[in-house]
Design an enzyme around this catalytic site. Structure first.
Site, short mmCIF file in Angstrom:
data_model
loop_
_atom_site.label_atom_id
_atom_site.label_comp_id
_atom_site.label_asym_id
_atom_site.label_seq_id
_atom_site.Cartn_x
_atom_site.Cartn_y
_atom_site.Cartn_z
CG HIS A 61 4.65 43.89 56.42
ND1 HIS A 61 4.98 44.58 56.93
CD2 HIS A 61 5.35 43.17 56.24
CE1 HIS A 61 6.58 45.13 55.61
NE2 HIS A 61 6.10 43.52 55.09
CG HIS A 63 5.96 39.58 53.30
ND1 HIS A 63 5.61 39.15 52.24
CD2 HIS A 63 6.19 40.70 53.61
CE1 HIS A 63 5.12 40.62 51.80
NE2 HIS A 63 5.43 41.53 52.68
CE1 TYR A 125 7.00 42.28 47.60
CE2 TYR A 125 6.06 40.88 48.41
CZ TYR A 125 6.07 42.19 48.12
OH TYR A 125 5.41 42.76 48.82
CD GLN A 129 8.49 43.07 51.93
OE1 GLN A 129 8.10 42.47 51.19
NE2 GLN A 129 7.94 44.22 51.69
#
Length: 143
Positions: A61, A63, A125, A129
């Site tokens: 993924h 971010h 964050y 990650q």
């Protein structure tokens, strides 16, 4: 004080936390692709007058904290970035020069959240990650 940006007739501060995944959540973001994908995403964002302020590429993924001018919708920008990055990856890594029909790097959807007073929390964050994912895997929460 916030770092407000300007267009001809407006001042704005529009930042979003955006996450999306590769098709079938395959772990394809690694190695040379991971090294090149960051610069591809930054360049595509610049083409839409956007700035990727923070980002992290995980194997399955993406971010990012992205600043998008109010004249563009989030869906326009993310659709542009996902579509054009698929074409660039097909050209650079798979040797295709045209006929991109059927090439799918990214899944259809994405997650977007506005960032207001929590910008520092979102930045932290995104930065951490990878360590958080490892911690959850060790606890048995992810497989």
């Amino acid at each position: 004080m916030k770092d407000y940006r300007s267009l001809k007739h407006s001042k704005w501060y529009c930042k979003y936390h955006v996450v999306w995944i590769p098709k079938y959540r395959k772990k394809v973001i690694y190695g040379q692709l991971r090294k090149e994908l960051g610069s591809i995403l930054h360049e595509l964002a610049r083409q839409r007058e956007c700035v990727i302020e923070e980002g992290h590429l995980m194997p399955d993924h993406v971010h990012m904290l992205i600043s998008i001018p109010p004249k563009y919708s989030v869906s326009q920008v993310i659709g542009f970035i996902k579509g054009k990055s698929t074409i660039q990856v097909a050209r650079q890594f798979f040797g295709k020069q045209r006929n991109f029909a059927g090439d799918k790097l990214w899944a259809r959807g994405y997650f977007a959240s506005t960032v207001g007073l929590d910008e520092n929390v979102v930045r932290a964050y995104i930065r951490h990650q990878e360590t958080e994912d490892r911690r959850y895997e060790q606890m048995g929460l992810f497989k």
